[in-house]
Scaffold this active site. Sequence first.
Site, PDB file in Angstrom:
ATOM      1  N   ARG A   1      17.236  -6.632   5.353  1.00 47.25           N
ATOM      2  CA  ARG A   1      18.324  -7.429   5.847  1.00 47.25           C
ATOM      3  C   ARG A   1      19.500  -6.775   6.002  1.00 47.25           C
ATOM      4  NH1 ARG A   1      14.570 -11.099   4.897  1.00 47.25           N
ATOM      5  NH2 ARG A   1      15.072 -13.167   5.947  1.00 47.25           N
TER       6      ARG A   1
ATOM      7  N   THR B   1      13.299   2.872   4.072  1.00 53.67           N
ATOM      8  CA  THR B   1      12.876   2.400   2.817  1.00 53.67           C
ATOM      9  C   THR B   1      11.068   1.901   2.863  1.00 53.67           C
ATOM     10  OG1 THR B   1      13.130  -0.362   1.901  1.00 53.67           O
ATOM     11  CG2 THR B   1      12.778  -0.070   4.598  1.00 53.67           C
TER      12      THR B   1
ATOM     13  N   LYS C   1      10.143   6.641   1.349  1.00 55.45           N
ATOM     14  CA  LYS C   1      11.546   6.840   0.468  1.00 55.45           C
ATOM     15  C   LYS C   1      11.547   8.064  -0.262  1.00 55.45           C
ATOM     16  CE  LYS C   1      13.683   2.683  -1.258  1.00 55.45           C
ATOM     17  NZ  LYS C   1      14.217   1.575  -1.827  1.00 55.45           N
TER      18      LYS C   1
ATOM     19  N   ASN D   1      16.746   6.934  -0.319  1.00 51.81           N
ATOM     20  CA  ASN D   1      17.317   5.842   0.560  1.00 51.81           C
ATOM     21  C   ASN D   1      17.849   5.351   1.532  1.00 51.81           C
ATOM     22  OD1 ASN D   1      20.028   5.155  -1.055  1.00 51.81           O
ATOM     23  ND2 ASN D   1      19.576   3.057  -0.489  1.00 51.81           N
TER      24      ASN D   1
ATOM     25  N   ASP E   1      20.086   3.725  -4.931  1.00 57.94           N
ATOM     26  CA  ASP E   1      19.780   2.402  -5.143  1.00 57.94           C
ATOM     27  C   ASP E   1      20.401   1.933  -6.368  1.00 57.94           C
ATOM     28  OD1 ASP E   1      18.015   0.922  -3.247  1.00 57.94           O
ATOM     29  OD2 ASP E   1      16.712   2.762  -3.276  1.00 57.94           O
TER      30      ASP E   1
ATOM     31  N   ALA F   1       6.722   0.148 -12.637  1.00 59.68           N
ATOM     32  CA  ALA F   1       7.253   1.960 -12.883  1.00 59.68           C
ATOM     33  C   ALA F   1       6.901   1.990 -11.432  1.00 59.68           C
ATOM     34  CB  ALA F   1       5.606   2.222 -14.085  1.00 59.68           C
ATOM     35  N   GLY F   2       7.454   1.408 -10.130  1.00 60.71           N
ATOM     36  CA  GLY F   2       6.975   1.931  -9.420  1.00 60.71           C
ATOM     37  C   GLY F   2       9.039   2.849  -8.687  1.00 60.71           C
ATOM     38  N   GLY F   3       8.982   2.807  -7.445  1.00 60.00           N
ATOM     39  CA  GLY F   3      10.009   3.237  -7.276  1.00 60.00           C
ATOM     40  C   GLY F   3      11.478   2.332  -7.336  1.00 60.00           C
ATOM     41  N   ALA F   4      11.187   0.915  -7.650  1.00 59.54           N
ATOM     42  CA  ALA F   4      12.190   0.115  -8.117  1.00 59.54           C
ATOM     43  C   ALA F   4      12.606   0.567  -9.662  1.00 59.54           C
ATOM     44  CB  ALA F   4      12.006  -1.298  -7.971  1.00 59.54           C
TER      45      ALA F   4
ATOM     46  N   TYR G   1      14.048 -11.243  -4.953  1.00 59.76           N
ATOM     47  CA  TYR G   1      15.382 -12.150  -4.703  1.00 59.76           C
ATOM     48  C   TYR G   1      14.185 -13.503  -3.357  1.00 59.76           C
ATOM     49  CZ  TYR G   1      15.400  -8.838  -0.565  1.00 59.76           C
ATOM     50  OH  TYR G   1      15.297  -7.847   0.177  1.00 59.76           O
TER      51      TYR G   1
HETATM   52  P1  ATR Z   1       9.071  -1.044  -5.830  1.00 57.76           P
HETATM   53  O1  ATR Z   1       8.979   0.646  -4.764  1.00 57.76           O
HETATM   54  O2  ATR Z   1       9.001  -1.879  -5.188  1.00 57.76           O
HETATM   55  O3  ATR Z   1       9.106  -0.515  -6.948  1.00 57.76           O
HETATM   56  P2  ATR Z   1       5.853  -0.095  -5.921  1.00 57.76           P
HETATM   57  O4  ATR Z   1       5.731   0.396  -6.381  1.00 57.76           O
HETATM   58  O5  ATR Z   1       4.504  -0.834  -5.198  1.00 57.76           O
HETATM   59  O6  ATR Z   1       7.025  -1.130  -5.898  1.00 57.76           O
HETATM   60  O7  ATR Z   1       5.412  -0.540  -7.312  1.00 57.76           O
HETATM   61  C1  ATR Z   1       5.098  -2.373  -7.728  1.00 57.76           C
HETATM   62  C2  ATR Z   1       5.526  -2.689  -9.826  1.00 57.76           C
HETATM   63  O8  ATR Z   1       5.097  -3.965  -9.886  1.00 57.76           O
HETATM   64  C3  ATR Z   1       4.479  -1.849 -10.330  1.00 57.76           C
HETATM   65  O9  ATR Z   1       4.617  -1.512 -11.735  1.00 57.76           O
HETATM   66  C4  ATR Z   1       3.121  -2.722 -10.198  1.00 57.76           C
HETATM   67  O10 ATR Z   1       2.336  -2.115 -11.264  1.00 57.76           O
HETATM   68  P3  ATR Z   1       1.280  -1.168 -11.156  1.00 57.76           P
HETATM   69  O11 ATR Z   1       2.151   0.324 -11.438  1.00 57.76           O
HETATM   70  O12 ATR Z   1       0.228  -1.049 -11.740  1.00 57.76           O
HETATM   71  O13 ATR Z   1       0.726  -1.187 -10.125  1.00 57.76           O
HETATM   72  C5  ATR Z   1       3.836  -4.023 -10.475  1.00 57.76           C
HETATM   73  N1  ATR Z   1       2.982  -4.917  -9.991  1.00 57.76           N
HETATM   74  C6  ATR Z   1       2.573  -5.110  -8.796  1.00 57.76           C
HETATM   75  N2  ATR Z   1       2.194  -6.459  -8.978  1.00 57.76           N
HETATM   76  C7  ATR Z   1       1.187  -6.666 -10.347  1.00 57.76           C
HETATM   77  C8  ATR Z   1       0.249  -7.547 -11.339  1.00 57.76           C
HETATM   78  N3  ATR Z   1      -0.462  -8.231 -10.323  1.00 57.76           N
HETATM   79  N4  ATR Z   1       0.774  -7.437 -12.477  1.00 57.76           N
HETATM   80  C9  ATR Z   1       0.758  -5.976 -12.860  1.00 57.76           C
HETATM   81  N5  ATR Z   1       2.251  -5.662 -12.813  1.00 57.76           N
HETATM   82  C10 ATR Z   1       2.247  -6.023 -10.842  1.00 57.76           C
END
Ligand code: ATR
Length: 291
Positions: A21, A67, A71, A92, A108, A135-138, A226
């Site tokens: 968006r 994005t 990143k 970003n 971000d 614990a990912g990028g966000a 969202y």
């Molecule tokens: P982003 O950059 O948007 O944070 P990401 O790096 O892919 O995306 O991270 C996704 C997050 O959602 C991670 O914390 C992931 O957990 P893992 O580190 O264990 O992969 C979490 N996540 C995705 N699917 C999940 C599920 N089915 N159960 C629990 N956590 C999940």
Amino acid sequence: MTIKGTTKLVGVLGWPVAHSRSPLIHNYWIEEHGLDAAYVPLPVRPEDFGAAIAALGKLGFVGANVTVPHKEAALAASVEANPLAARVGAVNTVVFAEDGTLRGLNTDVAGFLGNLRGGAPGIDLASGVAVVLGAGGAARAVVAGLIEEGDMKVRLVNRTRVRAESLAADLGGEHIDVVDWDERASALDGADLLVNTTSLGMTGSPPLELDLDALPVDAVVNDLVYAPLATNLLKAAAAKGCCTVDGLGMLLHQAAPAFEAWFSLRPEVTPALRAYVLADLGAPVKSEGEG
Ligand code: ATR
């Protein structure tokens, strides 16, 4: 919008990028301020990112958003990255100098904080406990905001524990307690803030299963998801009486400092812009701060 010989170009690099968006938001502001500029989607495969970003500088682009999944690569490509972007480990927003060199920013963190403060005006980030799911990028941007701009203690809960431990080591271990995913419900005890940064609850993803019994009723709950806007997490939190903040505002608030970095003009996140983006998402229109 008329594209002329003088039109300044900006855009967003992502793969895929069609769902973004950001073109909608930035072109709204370009029009609102009568700028001679245009913001375009730039679908770039991961293996082509280095060549694409270098070419944008040479093609005279003013800057760009970056994005998923680029990143981290954008941080590596930045000749100069601001310290916050380096700590978060992600860029970003990029700005090109006259000679095409690239400065990397992370907006971000500001987007997360701006949305939280807008949606929960009384929130105190200078103390208290936040539970962060994911614990990912966000999550990196969220945790950096909470412990660097604010002074909160963070309970970091992630399915893959080692990923949470690595985030904690990178961002300041003494402020962060890593909690096992199976302990997520009891981790809510005494929390002032709960933030979901996982993809759970998003349209097309599995639901987020979380018992909110231990969460205090005066806690603030923010879901970065969202789509849908009113996630099951936010509905359950609102039913308990918690203040809820949805995820759309983060998208709008991270865009404002990027626009300012390119055009030296700080645009406003207004209810009208929110309604415009919501209409595009096909969601019912609500104003910022509503649950
Ligand atoms: P982003 O950059 O948007 O944070 P990401 O790096 O892919 O995306 O991270 C996704 C997050 O959602 C991670 O914390 C992931 O957990 P893992 O580190 O264990 O992969 C979490 N996540 C995705 N699917 C999940 C599920 N089915 N159960 C629990 N956590 C999940």
